[in-house]
Design a protein around this motif. Sequence first.
Motif, PDB file in Angstrom:
ATOM      1  N   ILE A 728      -5.674 -21.540 -54.807  1.00  0.00           N
ATOM      2  CA  ILE A 728      -4.960 -20.874 -53.716  1.00  0.00           C
ATOM      3  C   ILE A 728      -5.764 -21.034 -52.433  1.00  0.00           C
ATOM      4  N   SER A 729      -5.114 -20.821 -51.332  1.00  0.00           N
ATOM      5  CA  SER A 729      -5.737 -21.002 -50.022  1.00  0.00           C
ATOM      6  C   SER A 729      -6.635 -19.821 -49.671  1.00  0.00           C
ATOM      7  N   TYR A 730      -7.782 -20.137 -48.971  1.00  0.00           N
ATOM      8  CA  TYR A 730      -8.658 -19.071 -48.506  1.00  0.00           C
ATOM      9  C   TYR A 730      -7.913 -18.140 -47.564  1.00  0.00           C
ATOM     10  N   PRO A 744      -6.581 -13.056 -61.885  1.00  0.00           N
ATOM     11  CA  PRO A 744      -7.645 -13.930 -61.388  1.00  0.00           C
ATOM     12  C   PRO A 744      -7.067 -15.164 -60.704  1.00  0.00           C
ATOM     13  N   VAL A 745      -7.884 -15.780 -59.839  1.00  0.00           N
ATOM     14  CA  VAL A 745      -7.461 -16.948 -59.078  1.00  0.00           C
ATOM     15  C   VAL A 745      -8.491 -18.056 -59.245  1.00  0.00           C
ATOM     16  N   ASP A 746      -8.128 -19.278 -58.796  1.00  0.00           N
ATOM     17  CA  ASP A 746      -9.017 -20.433 -58.825  1.00  0.00           C
ATOM     18  C   ASP A 746      -9.305 -20.867 -57.388  1.00  0.00           C
ATOM     19  N   LEU A 747     -10.576 -21.204 -57.108  1.00  0.00           N
ATOM     20  CA  LEU A 747     -11.002 -21.650 -55.778  1.00  0.00           C
ATOM     21  C   LEU A 747     -11.935 -22.830 -55.925  1.00  0.00           C
ATOM     22  N   TYR A 748     -12.034 -23.597 -54.833  1.00  0.00           N
ATOM     23  CA  TYR A 748     -13.057 -24.630 -54.757  1.00  0.00           C
ATOM     24  C   TYR A 748     -13.541 -24.722 -53.315  1.00  0.00           C
ATOM     25  N   GLY A 749     -14.786 -25.168 -53.161  1.00  0.00           N
ATOM     26  CA  GLY A 749     -15.370 -25.295 -51.841  1.00  0.00           C
ATOM     27  C   GLY A 749     -16.819 -25.700 -51.932  1.00  0.00           C
ATOM     28  N   THR A 786     -12.582 -22.598 -43.361  1.00  0.00           N
ATOM     29  CA  THR A 786     -12.475 -21.173 -43.664  1.00  0.00           C
ATOM     30  C   THR A 786     -13.562 -20.789 -44.664  1.00  0.00           C
ATOM     31  N   VAL A 787     -14.268 -19.684 -44.377  1.00  0.00           N
ATOM     32  CA  VAL A 787     -15.387 -19.214 -45.205  1.00  0.00           C
ATOM     33  C   VAL A 787     -14.951 -17.952 -45.947  1.00  0.00           C
ATOM     34  N   ILE A 788     -15.359 -17.858 -47.178  1.00  0.00           N
ATOM     35  CA  ILE A 788     -15.060 -16.665 -47.970  1.00  0.00           C
ATOM     36  C   ILE A 788     -16.314 -16.261 -48.727  1.00  0.00           C
ATOM     37  N   ASN A 789     -16.496 -14.958 -48.855  1.00  0.00           N
ATOM     38  CA  ASN A 789     -17.658 -14.413 -49.560  1.00  0.00           C
ATOM     39  C   ASN A 789     -17.375 -14.323 -51.059  1.00  0.00           C
ATOM     40  N   THR A 864     -16.524 -32.565 -44.677  1.00  0.00           N
ATOM     41  CA  THR A 864     -16.254 -31.631 -43.582  1.00  0.00           C
ATOM     42  C   THR A 864     -17.170 -30.424 -43.592  1.00  0.00           C
ATOM     43  N   SER A 865     -17.830 -30.126 -44.736  1.00  0.00           N
ATOM     44  CA  SER A 865     -18.635 -28.895 -44.816  1.00  0.00           C
ATOM     45  C   SER A 865     -19.833 -28.927 -43.882  1.00  0.00           C
TER      46      SER A 865
END
Length: 932
Positions: A728-730, A744-749, A786-789, A864-865
Amino acid sequence: MSQNSSHDITSDVDQPDVCVDFADLGPGMVNMRVKVRIIRRFVCPAYGARFVDFVLEDPKGQKIHAVIGGDVAQRFSSILIEGNCITLSDFVVRMALGRFRPSSHRFRLGSNALTSVNLIRPFSQSDNFHFAKFSDIKEGHLNPCFCVGNVTATTACTCTQFFFDHECPEFLMARPRSSICVSDLIPSMNERMMGRFIIIRRFRCSSRLDTLELILADEKGDRIQASIGLDCLAYDSSRLVEGTWIFIKDFGLVDAVGSVRPTRHAYKILWNLSTSFKRTVVTASVDYFKFVRFEDVLAGLVDPCVCVDLIGRLMCVGNYDEDEGVNSTWEQIYLELENVRGIRIRCRLPKGYATKFFSGLKTCADNIILCVMRFARLELSRVKVLNKWRERSEAGYRTLRMILCDKRGSMIEAKINSELITEYDSEFKDGDWIALHHFELDLVTGDMRTTRHDYRINFLPSTILNLIPDKDDLHYALYPSSFLDVLDDKLIRTYLINLIGYVVDIDDIKYSDPSKRSAGYAMTSFKIKDAKNYVLPCVAIGDLAEHFHDEWKRTRSSRVVCVLRWWGIYKVSGHMVIQSVGRCSRLDLDPDMPEVADFRKTKDQCFMNMAATLKFADLNVGQDKCVVCVKILALWIPNEDRLGRVCKMILADEEGVKIESTVPHPHYSKRFEKILEQGRWFLFEDFRVVTNPEVLRNTACPYIIQFTCKTKIEPILGKKESGFFNFISYTDIIEGRNLKLDLPVDLYGVIIRISRVKRLPYVANWDEVGKQPNYRNFQIVDAEGTVINCCAMKNHCTELTKMWNEANYDIRVRGSTVFCVLRFWMISGLEAERCVTSGDGCSQLLLDPEIAELEDEIYIAKFTSQFYKKKADPESEDEIDWGIPIQRWENPRYHTYGAYATVFVENRGEPMDSDNRFYFETCRGCVEACCS
């Protein structure tokens, strides 16, 4: 009395000072006379002629030792003779000393110048022997100072005396009244041996027609063989008739040798020229049969070198080499006997016995015929050569080894020594049926044994090997071991085993010495899976490793069945490993065997069930007879410290729909722990569909799959390797759009900031162990900046730290990026900024993973990071510090929702801004206890 006196016999009547009891003697006595009989006179070599020793006996049979001076003995030499009765006067009484004493009396008699001797009338004709028991001598119950001997009787100086066939009551009682027992016969008894036996068999050996062989039995039924040579066959040998009792005298004993012996006795009687016999009365009218159990014969518990007695009901008569009906012209016949327990055994009768058999069979009119075979020889008939290989002994000698199997599946190892290899090697090969005669058996020793039989067949120069047509081939010869028994270490690792299973994984071939890429240094590892889905790691060494790889390259089947025969079991670092053993081990891929066909049928039945599989969307509460094809996305055991281990899983079907599953205690530990594996596809069958009772769920499906005692699972190969991610999107997380906070969700970054390891004040629930959980904060950025903690807690914190340290990550280095995938993480925060935290057990954290679905995303995110690192704290803390005190946290704020709470804290001495706030989720009771 002077020396020249006539030594007339005097009377001892009216002599009140005559002592007749040695028990009354004591030191200091004077003017005493004793009435004694001389039972032994001898001279001790240590004193020469100065003294003469005597053993005297009183009228009561008590003995005493006397030492008479040489001058006195010379004066009365005509009286001091063994057997005379005398009175001894004016003697001296002294203590009996010395290492060996001829009597047990504590005193002994001595002489002086006044000592005199008178001859009297005999007062006893008895020898008064005091025989000691052999058991007392052997057990050490006798005083070794007395002349009887210690544990082993021997002569004592010149005192010892021998008697042969002495006419006395004791000797008459000691003589055998009937016969010597067969069990007591040993070669050391060669002098004048005699015994009473019954002749139970008389025959001539086919290899030595010049000797007459007898089988004798004593009154106890113990048997022994007797041989009479041509030079000893007297005219009266015709009296040696079966069933008669004879008394044999003066025979010899020799070792019983030969590949086949009629009795178990280690020796046999040998007729000498001095041997004589005579008929005697009938002691017992019995036949002395020693029948053996059919079960013991078939199980190999009976020594094949010793003849046996068999009794059973005659079931059938036939001949494998003849097509006509039963007739007396056959060269040999085969019988089948059945005992009272229904166990059958096959017997072979050669030409001579076949004629006698048909003659006796004609006289039987009853339908039930009992057949007795006496002194039957056991032979290893119709065995199949399962394996044949060459081997070198520890001494360097070549041997030919083979494994033989009879029709019932019993196996035994055979060995041919180097000097006989050329004679037998070309006569047979693997898979041939053979018959063996005239071999010997040795006890099997060693660390690795190919069969469970206690003995090994050794070929002799006289061994006969005949090929037999395989008209009825051995159907089952593999007898594979259970994978579960191997994994549970229930098998004895001394024995080699057989296995059958599908090859599920194979590594490249390796060489222990890279400079020598030859077969002797080759090694490869692979895994096989059985019909119950247990997997075993295997290691092939040497020629077998290269053979396996060559066969693997030729296979075209998607499912290859591997058959391992005679492989060893080893325990390496607590895990069971199957490994080849020398040249004995065999490996075959897709062989043409009945066991392989049966194995494929079992596995094919499972794949047929795949056609009837259901999707998760088709499941309803109450279903328990259905099949689903699933992939295990997550597998964990909550509260592993508990006694009952419950397994939980998140599953996905082929369409990507997810559902939870539970395996209750004790089914997981007993049946599924070694089969279930995260990331693999399975077929689940006969489970129960129930409503999900949990408040906090990990999937959107309202049902769960619950395992029962009837549930069956089957691993599947060849399915698509999709991870079924749901990224899902940040922005959706931060702005709270299209979210379900309880899922629960799935993230990558890319990780751009990571904190030290910290400890969280924690109050344990009633069913948990009280301890302070660890946590570690970090920030990730997506391709859009976009940054997420994020917060990894408890075990996930430990896992993150371990992976971080092992890879030596340092995000402060320019150009260093760490791609991260978070799976099944929970969304935390409500009114403040949102973050994601790891859940109880389903959450997963992957650093720099190789996922085919994310190849493009990984490349873009890493590129891009670097432009968004300025959004992170420039002083990123990537070192581990376990000592950060809890009291550094100030101004804690929290928000509760249900049983959980989100905590907002800041560090002392640092500015209160959004970058220094940390959000983490814990239980509501913990927060209220720590922050109140």
